[in-house]
Structures are given as C-alpha cells and as structure tokens.
Design a protein around this motif. Structure first.
Motif, PDB file in Angstrom:
ATOM      1  N   THR A 119      25.602  49.675  40.464  1.00 41.06           N
ATOM      2  CA  THR A 119      26.375  48.463  40.723  1.00 41.06           C
ATOM      3  C   THR A 119      25.964  47.358  39.744  1.00 41.06           C
ATOM      4  N   GLU A 120      24.663  47.304  39.499  1.00 38.45           N
ATOM      5  CA  GLU A 120      24.162  46.316  38.555  1.00 38.45           C
ATOM      6  C   GLU A 120      24.708  46.609  37.158  1.00 38.45           C
TER       7      GLU A 120
ATOM      8  N   LYS B  66      30.640  44.273  32.811  1.00 35.93           N
ATOM      9  CA  LYS B  66      31.781  43.372  32.861  1.00 35.93           C
ATOM     10  C   LYS B  66      31.421  42.007  32.298  1.00 35.93           C
ATOM     11  N   GLU B  67      30.231  41.585  32.565  1.00 30.38           N
ATOM     12  CA  GLU B  67      29.786  40.316  31.996  1.00 30.38           C
ATOM     13  C   GLU B  67      29.794  40.369  30.479  1.00 30.38           C
ATOM     14  N   LEU B  68      29.384  41.510  29.954  1.00 28.98           N
ATOM     15  CA  LEU B  68      29.276  41.660  28.508  1.00 28.98           C
ATOM     16  C   LEU B  68      30.611  41.977  27.856  1.00 28.98           C
TER      17      LEU B  68
ATOM     18  N   ALA C 261      35.921  44.201  19.836  1.00 23.99           N
ATOM     19  CA  ALA C 261      34.905  43.394  20.495  1.00 23.99           C
ATOM     20  C   ALA C 261      33.969  44.248  21.321  1.00 23.99           C
ATOM     21  N   ASP C 262      34.527  44.998  22.263  1.00 21.14           N
ATOM     22  CA  ASP C 262      33.681  45.792  23.124  1.00 21.14           C
ATOM     23  C   ASP C 262      32.962  46.890  22.338  1.00 21.14           C
TER      24      ASP C 262
ATOM     25  N   ALA D 180      28.444  43.564  45.134  1.00 17.13           N
ATOM     26  CA  ALA D 180      29.181  43.538  43.869  1.00 17.13           C
ATOM     27  C   ALA D 180      28.328  42.966  42.749  1.00 17.13           C
ATOM     28  N   ARG D 181      27.350  42.152  43.115  1.00 19.60           N
ATOM     29  CA  ARG D 181      26.495  41.587  42.077  1.00 19.60           C
ATOM     30  C   ARG D 181      25.428  42.567  41.634  1.00 19.60           C
TER      31      ARG D 181
END
Lengths: 160, 160
Positions: free
Chosen positions: A147-148, A154-156, A89-90, B111-112
């Motif tokens: 950080t972004e 992580k979202e992806l 997946a990743d 963190a965002r």
DNA sequence: TTGTGCGTCATACTTTCGCATGATTTTGCC
DNA sequence: GGCAAAATCATGCGAAAGTATGACGCACAA
C-alpha cells in the motif's frame, strides 16, 4: 519466444516418430485408429494452447502498455498542466529510481489491488517471481508495504 | 470464454466423426496413418492456438475497460474544481455502502500505506480493532485485500 | 427501557506478504 | 561469442494481514 517454437517442433517430431513406431500395433486393431486420432488431437490441442499463450501473451502485454501510455497522456494533459504532455515523465522517474519496466508493470497491478498470485496468473509468471519484483520495487521506492508502494508511486507520478 | 470451449468441443466432435467416416479409405493405405496423424496434429495444434488466444483476449479487454473507467473518473474529479472538499458526495456513497465514519477513517490511513499497527497507534486503538474495522470495510467494499479496498474506494469517490 | 448501531477489544487460526538468498535463463548489446 | 542487465523461479522463515467468533459498553431512538 523462439524457444517455444523449437520445443513445439521437437515434441511434434518425437510424436510423429512415436506414431510410426507404434503404427504396427494399431494396424492390428483397425478400430483403434479413431482413438489414436483422438489422442493425437488432444495432445496437439493442449500443445497448441500452450504455444498460443506463450507466443501471444507478450503481444497483449505490449498492447496493454500502449494503452497505458495513452492513458497517462490523457491524465496529464487534463489534470495538472496543459503544457506538460510529458510522455517520458514517468519513464524518467522510473529510470531515476532504477525501477525496471517489469517492476513498474507489477506495480500497476499491485495498485489495482491484485494479490501476488493473481498478478502471477495475469502475467504468466510464478508467484515467487512477482514477489521478487515486488521486493525490489518496494526497496527502490523506500516502501515496506504494498500500500505504501502504491501511495509513493502515485506521489512520484509513476502511476496515475 | 465458455463459448470458445463449446466451439472447440463441437469442432473436435465433428473431426472425430469425420475421422471414423474416412477411416475406411485410410485403412487401405496402411502407410497413410502417419500422414493422417500429422494432419490431425496440425489441425488441432492450430485449433489449440486459436483457443488459447481467444481464451486470453477477454482478460486484456476487461483490463483495458477498467483503465478507461479510471481515466474518466480522474478527469471528472480533477478538471472541474481542484478545491472541492466535497464531504457530502463521499458521505452519500459511504452511507449507501453502509460504511461507518470510523471505517472510512481507517480506510484513509490504509490508503496512505500505514500498517494496521501504525493505524492503531495513530488513532489510539488496538491493532485488533483496526483489523475489525478493516474486515468490515473490506466486506462492504467487496474487497479482499487492502490494496483492492483502496482501489475500489477511489473508484467510488470514497477517497481522493 | 429496550433494542440497535457503533466502536472497542480479544483469541485463535489461516492466508498472504515481505525478505534474504541463490540459482538459472533471456535478452540486448558490444 | 561473451558480458551485463533483466527476468525468472525456488525455498524458508518471520511478520503482517485477514477471518471468524464472541463479548462489552455507550449513545440514541423507539
């Protein structure tokens, strides 16, 4: 990787040659043989360490990557859906975004909170190289800060 | 890591001693000095490689350990209840670390992936204030970078 | 009422990041 | 053998982040 062995051999040969050339001087001072040996020892010890790190570090890297793969599987099996042990997946996401394996590797270390310098020391590359990888990865992720980038990764599902 | 260095030094010392002891034999055969040197070179090159690997292995081990820890946490947090707005839990952690609510609020935005300026605009405070909060929070978390702070916060359950 | 913790802000300074650019070297593949 | 992608490294610069220090007001408890 082979290059290091070559260099090692070459340096060794040169040193042996030097050794024979300078032999005559040392023969005069018999007691210098000890010093002579110590010098050679130090030299080759250093060379050995260098060779060892260069030669064996990649193996560790691979080992680490395997560990991560296992981890990813565990996380995915345990958390979101039992029917999705998607090991690729990743990797799919990664390829879709055009992120290279090395860039992902750096992203992982970024996510752990390491500075560019520390990442460079960990992976045995210069800080500049880390910066380059970071820049490209950030660009591909559409992130402007590390950080972004971590958050988006992580979202992806690029990072656990 | 230091143990290896010690062993290395000890072995080196023993070798030097042996060197001096066997010196007399080799003095007879002057031409053996080259061979002598080569032997020492090989010995110490091997020792160097050994040292190099020993020295680098622990880092990998530690890294692996960290990974496992993260896995355990993720499993714990994710498996039992997806809908767990557990305010008291992180609040306990927060108080234990002496982190103020405001600081935690800033940590969330960090963190965002927001920049200090963006955080300031979001919370209607100056960038300097954000920096102050960040510094104090980082200090309490034992972090020196915002990425590190985020990582540690998540490890501690301070952030999801 | 006075101390204390918290939040706010500033100034000055150092360090780290991020970006652009160009270059060289590996490496895998045809 | 040569090509293309990936990895490596450098340099320079501006932006952002982080540190140190001091200060002010406010609320709340002792």
């Amino acid at each position: 990787m082979r290059k290091q062995v070559l260099i090692f051999g070459l340096v060794g040969g040169v040193l042996v040659t030097l050794l024979q050339w300078t032999e005559f001087r040392f023969v005069v001072l018999e007691h210098s043989i000890a010093i002579y040996g110590v010098l050679i020892a130090i030299l080759f010890a250093g060379a050995g360490i260098w060779l060892g790190t260069r030669l064996l570090a990649p193996r560790e890297r691979i080992r680490e990557r395997v560990v991560h793969r296992v981890v990813d599987r565990i996380v995915e099996v345990a958390v979101p859906a039992p029917t999705t042990p998607n090991l690729t997946a990743d990797d799919t996401v990664r390829k879709r975004l055009g992120i290279t394996p090395r860039e992902l590797e750096i992203l992982e270390l970024v996510a752990r909170g390491l500075s560019n310098r520390e990442i460079g020391e960990t992976l045995f590359v210069s800080e500049n190289t880390v910066k380059t990888h970071c820049s490209r990865a950030f660009d591909k992720l559409g992130a402007r800060r590390r950080t972004e980038a971590v958050q988006r990764s992580k979202e992806l599902g690029l990072l656990p």
